[in-house]
Structure formats: C-alpha cells, structure tokens
Design an enzyme around this catalytic site. Structure first.
Site, PDB file in Angstrom:
ATOM      1  N   CYS A 336       0.795  -1.228   0.000  1.00  0.00           N
ATOM      2  CA  CYS A 336       0.000   0.000   0.000  1.00  0.00           C
ATOM      3  C   CYS A 336       0.833   1.286   0.000  1.00  0.00           C
ATOM      4  O   CYS A 336       0.470   2.236  -0.711  1.00  0.00           O
ATOM      5  CB  CYS A 336      -1.022   0.005   1.129  1.00  0.00           C
ATOM      6  SG  CYS A 336      -0.589  -0.868   2.614  1.00  0.00           S
ATOM      7  N   ARG A 365       7.702 -10.898   5.374  1.00  0.00           N
ATOM      8  CA  ARG A 365       7.537 -10.662   6.806  1.00  0.00           C
ATOM      9  C   ARG A 365       8.193 -11.809   7.562  1.00  0.00           C
ATOM     10  O   ARG A 365       8.020 -12.977   7.194  1.00  0.00           O
ATOM     11  CB  ARG A 365       6.064 -10.551   7.188  1.00  0.00           C
ATOM     12  CG  ARG A 365       5.353  -9.394   6.494  1.00  0.00           C
ATOM     13  CD  ARG A 365       3.889  -9.339   6.820  1.00  0.00           C
ATOM     14  NE  ARG A 365       3.180  -8.512   5.860  1.00  0.00           N
ATOM     15  CZ  ARG A 365       1.853  -8.473   5.736  1.00  0.00           C
ATOM     16  NH1 ARG A 365       1.107  -9.213   6.541  1.00  0.00           N
ATOM     17  NH2 ARG A 365       1.288  -7.711   4.825  1.00  0.00           N
ATOM     18  N   GLN A 383       0.580 -11.075  -2.559  1.00  0.00           N
ATOM     19  CA  GLN A 383      -0.792 -10.626  -2.319  1.00  0.00           C
ATOM     20  C   GLN A 383      -1.454 -10.232  -3.635  1.00  0.00           C
ATOM     21  O   GLN A 383      -0.824  -9.612  -4.494  1.00  0.00           O
ATOM     22  CB  GLN A 383      -0.806  -9.427  -1.373  1.00  0.00           C
ATOM     23  CG  GLN A 383      -0.336  -9.735   0.034  1.00  0.00           C
ATOM     24  CD  GLN A 383      -0.353  -8.486   0.909  1.00  0.00           C
ATOM     25  OE1 GLN A 383       0.193  -7.457   0.547  1.00  0.00           O
ATOM     26  NE2 GLN A 383      -0.983  -8.587   2.058  1.00  0.00           N
ATOM     27  N   ASP A 385      -3.168  -7.767  -4.423  1.00  0.00           N
ATOM     28  CA  ASP A 385      -3.439  -6.502  -3.756  1.00  0.00           C
ATOM     29  C   ASP A 385      -4.037  -5.478  -4.719  1.00  0.00           C
ATOM     30  O   ASP A 385      -3.686  -5.448  -5.897  1.00  0.00           O
ATOM     31  CB  ASP A 385      -2.129  -5.947  -3.190  1.00  0.00           C
ATOM     32  CG  ASP A 385      -2.297  -5.425  -1.779  1.00  0.00           C
ATOM     33  OD1 ASP A 385      -3.446  -5.270  -1.346  1.00  0.00           O
ATOM     34  OD2 ASP A 385      -1.281  -5.193  -1.108  1.00  0.00           O
ATOM     35  N   HIS A 387      -5.652  -1.157  -4.486  1.00  0.00           N
ATOM     36  CA  HIS A 387      -6.034   0.000  -3.683  1.00  0.00           C
ATOM     37  C   HIS A 387      -6.825   0.965  -4.553  1.00  0.00           C
ATOM     38  O   HIS A 387      -6.393   1.321  -5.646  1.00  0.00           O
ATOM     39  CB  HIS A 387      -4.797   0.682  -3.094  1.00  0.00           C
ATOM     40  CG  HIS A 387      -4.027  -0.228  -2.183  1.00  0.00           C
ATOM     41  ND1 HIS A 387      -2.985  -1.015  -2.622  1.00  0.00           N
ATOM     42  CD2 HIS A 387      -4.194  -0.515  -0.861  1.00  0.00           C
ATOM     43  CE1 HIS A 387      -2.524  -1.736  -1.612  1.00  0.00           C
ATOM     44  NE2 HIS A 387      -3.242  -1.462  -0.541  1.00  0.00           N
ATOM     45  N   LYS A 471     -12.161  -3.389   8.749  1.00  0.00           N
ATOM     46  CA  LYS A 471     -12.108  -4.345   7.646  1.00  0.00           C
ATOM     47  C   LYS A 471     -13.414  -5.127   7.541  1.00  0.00           C
ATOM     48  O   LYS A 471     -14.163  -5.251   8.514  1.00  0.00           O
ATOM     49  CB  LYS A 471     -10.983  -5.366   7.868  1.00  0.00           C
ATOM     50  CG  LYS A 471      -9.601  -4.801   8.086  1.00  0.00           C
ATOM     51  CD  LYS A 471      -8.570  -5.927   8.182  1.00  0.00           C
ATOM     52  CE  LYS A 471      -8.739  -6.757   9.439  1.00  0.00           C
ATOM     53  NZ  LYS A 471      -7.787  -7.884   9.518  1.00  0.00           N
ATOM     54  N   HIS A 517      -8.469  -0.710   0.667  1.00  0.00           N
ATOM     55  CA  HIS A 517      -7.513  -1.801   0.473  1.00  0.00           C
ATOM     56  C   HIS A 517      -8.323  -3.062   0.175  1.00  0.00           C
ATOM     57  O   HIS A 517      -9.357  -3.296   0.806  1.00  0.00           O
ATOM     58  CB  HIS A 517      -6.691  -2.059   1.734  1.00  0.00           C
ATOM     59  CG  HIS A 517      -5.954  -0.866   2.251  1.00  0.00           C
ATOM     60  ND1 HIS A 517      -4.574  -0.811   2.302  1.00  0.00           N
ATOM     61  CD2 HIS A 517      -6.389   0.318   2.771  1.00  0.00           C
ATOM     62  CE1 HIS A 517      -4.204   0.343   2.829  1.00  0.00           C
ATOM     63  NE2 HIS A 517      -5.286   1.039   3.129  1.00  0.00           N
TER      64      HIS A 517
END
Length: 651
Positions: A336, A365, A383, A385, A387, A471, A517
């Site tokens: 992000c 991570r 991910q 992902d 946005h 979320k 997100h």
C-alpha cells in the site's frame, strides 16, 4: 434489587448478588444446563459470577464461540491439574483456549512425549468426574507473587510482574490453582470427552532466546459423539493436507538452502498460480482496475511515513544498508505505501476518481521458524493486492463492487459456506490505531452499511481492525468444516493523510481521497493451500494443472497418443501422455490418484477411427468420442464453469 435486561429487551428484577447461572435457571432449567458462560454488560464472565448492579445479560452455549472458549479454557486448567498430579515439580507457562481446542506450555522435570498423552487423558477424565467447581479469587499483586514464588513457578512470577495490582485473579479446580482472568465453566464435570492431539516445542513468550517449553495440544467436547465426529474430520484433514498434496501433485517445494518459509513453485504449481492470476486480472479489467508493478524493497522512511515500521518493524527483516552512508531499505512488508506514491506521482482531478491500482505484489515478513507451516505461514508471499482512491460520494458503491468481486470468486471456486466478519477497532484500546475518532466512525459505518445492503451474513468482532482502518474479512468454511480467513476489504482515511494525497474537486479546492484496500485471495500461497485442502486436490477443470492424460494400451499406440495430446494442447486443453511400459489398469489407477480429470484410452480401434475412449475422474467410462467432439466437450465444460457463475453474479 437489580434490573437485568435480556437480549429480547425484557427486564426482570433479581436480588443483588444473584449469579448468572441462577438467572438462567429462573428462565429455564434447560437454558441453565446448556449455558457455558455469560455476557454481562458486554464482558464474558463465569456463570458463577455474582451480579451486583443493573446489567444486560446474554447466555452462551456450545454453538457460540464464547461458549467453546470457556469450555476449552477450562479444559486447559483440567490438563494442568492432571499434569501436576502426574509430574510433581512441573512448572507452568500459559494455557489458553485456541480456535480448535486448547494447549498448555509446561516445563516438565521429565520429558513428555506423544506416548504419554493417553495416560494424561485418562487422568483428566478421572478428575472431570469429580465435577470440581472453578473457584475465582481476586488477589493482590504481592500475594500473587508470594504464592508462585513459594511454589517455585518462575513463569507465573514473570507474568504477574507485568500485571497491574487490582487486576489479578486466581482460579482453583481441585488441587490446582492458576493465574487466570477466566471465564470458565461452572464445573469440570461438563467435560465428557477429551483428546490430547500432539506435543510440540514452544519458546517461552515466543522468544527464541528463552527456554523451549513443551506445548501439549488438546481438544474436548461435552459429548463423546462430538469427539468421534471431530476425529473423523481430522483423519480426512490429514488426507487433504496441502503439504502432502502439493508434493504428490508436484506443485511446490521448500529448500533449506533457499531458506525456511520461502516456497519454490514448480512448473505445475506456477501454471496453477498463473491461471488464478489471469482469472482475477480478467475480473479486475471488467471493473476498471489498472495493473502496476512495484519493487521488492523500499526506503525505510516510506514505511515510517505509512506507520508500518512502527507497527510491524519487529516482524520485518533487518534493514538493508546500501554502500551510500545513511541509506536504509527494507524488504517490502506491504504494497500500500508504494501504491500511495504512484497515486501522488501526478496531480489528480475529481474526474479521474476512482483510481484503482492492482498488483500481484510479493511481500516479506519475518515469522518465527516454529510458526511456519507449508504455504499457510511463510516468510515471502504474493498478495492479490489493490487500492482504490475514491471520493466520499463514491465510497459505498466502490466498496460494494469489491464485495461483488469476492463473492464471484467464491462462487466460481465453490466456497459456498462463508461469513463476513466486520472487524472493528477495540473501543477500549484506541492507542493501537492511528487516525481520528471521526474518520474511524465514518469508515466503520460505511462497512456496516455496505454489508447490510449486500445482504451478507455478518458478525462483528471488536479489536480485529487493521491499525489504519476497519475491515470486512470473509471467513470461509471448507469442505470438511474448517474455518479460514480468505479475502479482506478495508476502508482507510489515514494513509491518504500520512502521504498527503489530494485531488482537485469541482470547487477548484484540494480534497483528500479515501483509500480502499482489497485482497480477494488474501495471498496466493495461502489461497492455494486452502483451495488444495478444500478440493482435496481435485481442482475445477479450468484450473486443474493437468486436464487430460492420454493412455496408450501398448507402446504400439504411443505415436497416436502423442498426436491426440498435441491436438488437444493446440486448443488450450492441457494434455500429456503416459507412455510407461505398464498395463493399462495400472496406468488408470496411477493417474486417477494424481486427480487428473479426464483419462483418454487409445488402442487399435481408436487409432483406426480417430477416436478416444473417455474416462472421467470419479464417474468412470463416458464412451467413445471423436477428437473434435471431445475438444468441444472440454471447451464447453470450462466455459460453463466460469461464465455461468459470472452471469449469475451479474444477475
């Protein structure tokens, strides 16, 4: 007298000091017998807890998560009592309830192994038959320290030192007393069936520098039949273990030389991933997403600005130092912040919004080695992902469109049993989060409204929000009933502020966008793992790594088999030939075990007439077809799997 308000709004008066159990019994003996814990003014408590003031009350049974939590938490204390009786001098760490059962971390004077579990189980059942009450005692910090210091239990002493005076309580069942907040069952007699499932090592307080303790896992039930059902499910889960299936189907592997928690995708697994990605790219294109690519590392200051470094710095890999003095980079923990920088790379107008940026971005991570588990817990993952940067008037519509995407994916992949979890911040611990109360309230309201308008089956969980926003998490039940978190949508007012993101409005003034997100799969690794276990490796036809295998009945027909396979591959029907010098029955069995959807058997007649004998996984013989007919049959099946769901979703 005190006034007690029930979930239906009715109010009754009771004498001050009446227990939750007595209140349940006054309504119905059956309610009292079935209840395991209660909520009093929003706090989950023991049924034996006396109520001293006006309160709202709700009772939790076995089917409620809070009821199971109390049941399994009590079971962990029963385990500890049994261990203390069997292993004098044993020391105790923590013993919580978990999603499926409980565990206790112990420091035993003698090793405890899998072979000892049956003996411990028998002792637990023996003690449970005593129907020991769980007696709560509130103690001062000084007395608590004295108790466990005299007992010689350094782990409890360490825990107590971190607690505030006036907040400490003990629970006693039989001869065992533990440091605990509760809640617990009224007595241990409710625990009728117990299975201790495994023994593992666990560092004290999760720190690799501390001593390795023995962690004993278990599960318990109020009826033996429930335990039998659970054990049957676990046997099925072993067959579906994605690590086992991934190896059998040649999808992925791990290498110590590469590093723990870093999966290597084999050709078939990479092709599977690519098809999932292309599937989602196609959906995203219809919804107006633009693909972007960002680097695998970023300047440390990027994550300081976003707040990720403060929140997740300890879970990141150590900074990478460049030869130029003063530069620090991190392996990317999130996509992000990079997308925020893409948004602010040029001035934006209100006419451009919403801006939808999507990326299959790999992030890193650090997970402790003991927590790594196949593809579900890794150190590097990709991910799906995206946005969205939206105006306030676009927020609800855009959020609902993302819900549509998630539901379409679930429908296509036959995840039919799911709940939408509205994950809000903890109102009693707001310092965990960034941003103003006003923005948090707007974000939470938008999610609640969107979920309601889409008619989702929802639950609300406080304290489960991301640090920057609430979320909507999709909790999926797989084919054998296990729950997984797949897919998340988040509303974020905070990162646009931290990155000073703006757009020029119709009034010629600068305004702040809102950020959504979104990750429908969550991560490619975890999603593939769950999909493997959900399907047992029998993927939908459009997704299957190998759709067809051609089986010549003898080596004389290998050339024809190769021609058949080449013909099908030309039409994007994934095919291969099994030309091993084996009997046809063996070839059929072996390829069915590989979960290949269609087996084509070819011999003299098939070659002479341009035919294939078709055998479907789990269905047996489908008869003979021409190559053209089988091609059309496969093409129609694949199109139907995807397009039928797409039409249904749009309708």
């Amino acid at each position: 007298m005190i006034k007690i308000t029930f979930p239906d709004g009715n109010v009754k008066e009771f004498a001050k000091g009446t227990t939750a159990y007595q209140i349940a019994e006054s309504i119905s003996p059956r309610l009292a017998a079935d209840s395991l814990a209660a909520s009093v003014n929003g706090a989950t408590v023991d049924l034996n807890r006396a109520i001293e003031e006006d309160a709202s009350i709700k009772f939790y049974k076995w089917d409620d998560p809070e009821g199971k939590h109390a049941f399994w938490h009590t079971s962990s204390h029963l385990l500890a009592e049994a261990l203390e009786a069997l292993y004098p001098g044993i020391k105790f760490g923590i013993g919580p309830a978990i999603e499926n059962g409980f565990y206790y971390d112990v420091d035993s004077p003698v090793p405890i192994t899998e072979a000892d579990l049956e003996t411990i189980e028998k002792k637990m059942i023996e003690l449970s038959r005593n129907k020991e009450q769980l007696i709560r005692t509130e103690v001062s910090k000084a007395d608590a320290l004295k108790n466990f210091t005299e007992k010689g239990d350094p782990y409890k002493v360490e825990l107590i030192r971190d607690l505030e005076d006036g907040t400490i309580s003990f629970y006693t069942n039989g001869a065992f007393t533990d440091l605990c907040r509760g809640p617990h069952l009224p007595n241990t007699g409710l625990i009728k069936a117990i299975k201790l499932t495994s023994v593992a090592g666990a560092y004290w307080r999760g720190n690799e520098k501390n001593k390795m303790l023995t962690r004993i896992y278990g599960i318990s039930f109020p009826k033996k039949s429930m335990l039998d059902e659970y054990l049957a499910m676990m046997e099925e889960a072993k067959k579906r273990d994605h690590r086992k299936l991934g190896k059998e189907l040649e999808l992925f592997c791990f290498s110590q030389r590469v590093g723990q928690g870093l999966p290597l995708w084999l050709p078939k697994g990479a092709a599977l991933r690519d098809r999932l990605e292309q599937f989602l790219r196609g959906v995203q294109k219809e919804y107006g997403y633009q693909q972007v690519i960002t680097p695998h590392i970023g300047n440390k200051e990027l994550y300081v600005t976003s707040g990720h470094y403060a929140k997740y710095g300890k879970d990141s890999f150590q900074p990478i130092h460049t030869p130029i003095e003063g530069e620090e980079y991190l392996l990317k923990p999130m996509n992000c912040p990079h997308h925020c920088e893409i948004y602010r790379s040029k001035p934006r107008s209100y006419k451009e919004l919403p801006v939808r940026l999507a990326e299959f971005g790999t992030v890193y991570r650090y997970e402790q080695s003991g927590e790594l588990h196949g593809l579900t817990r890794v150190r590097g993952f990709t991910q799906d992902d995206a946005h969205m940067f939206v105006r306030p008037d676009q927020l609800l519509e855009e959020f609902e469109k993302v819900i549509d995407i998630v539901l379409y994916i679930f429908k296509t992949l036959k995840f039919d049993n799911y709940t939408a979890q509205i994950s809000l911040r903890d109102p009693n611990n707001k310092e965990k989060y960034i941003g103003s109360d006003e923005n948090w309230e707007k974000a939470e309201s938008a999610i609640i409204q969107a979920a309601k308008e889409k008619g989702l089956n929802t639950v609300i969980e406080y304290g489960e929000a991301a640090f920057y926003g609430p979320k909507l998490d999709f909790m999926v039940r797989d084919a054998i009933g296990r729950k997984w978190q797949l897919g998340t949508i988040q509303v974020d007012y905070n990162l646009p502020e931290r990155f000073d993101l703006t757009y020029k409005g119709a009034d010629d003034k600068m305004h702040r966008p809102i950020m959504i997100h979104r990750a429908p799969f969550g991560s490619m690794e975890r999603f593939v793992a769950v999909l493997l276990e959900h399907t047992g490796g029998k993927f939908p036809l459009w997704l299957s790594p190998d759709q067809v295998v051609v089986l010549p009945i003898s080596e004389k027909f290998n050339d024809y088999a190769e021609k058949v396979s080449a013909y099908l591959n030309k039409y994007d029907i994934r095919s291969q030939v099994d030309d091993r010098n084996e009997k046809i029955g063996r070839k059929i069995r072996d390829n069915e075990l590989k979960r290949i959807p269609y087996l084509l058997i070819v011999g003299e007649k098939e070659e002479a007439e341009g035919l294939v004998s078709v055998r479907a996984q789990g269905e047996g013989d489908k008869g003979q077809m021409t190559l053209e007919a089988f091609r059309d049959y496969m093409t129609d099946l694949v199109s139907h799997e995807i397009d039928a769901n797409k039409m249904e979703q749009k309708n």
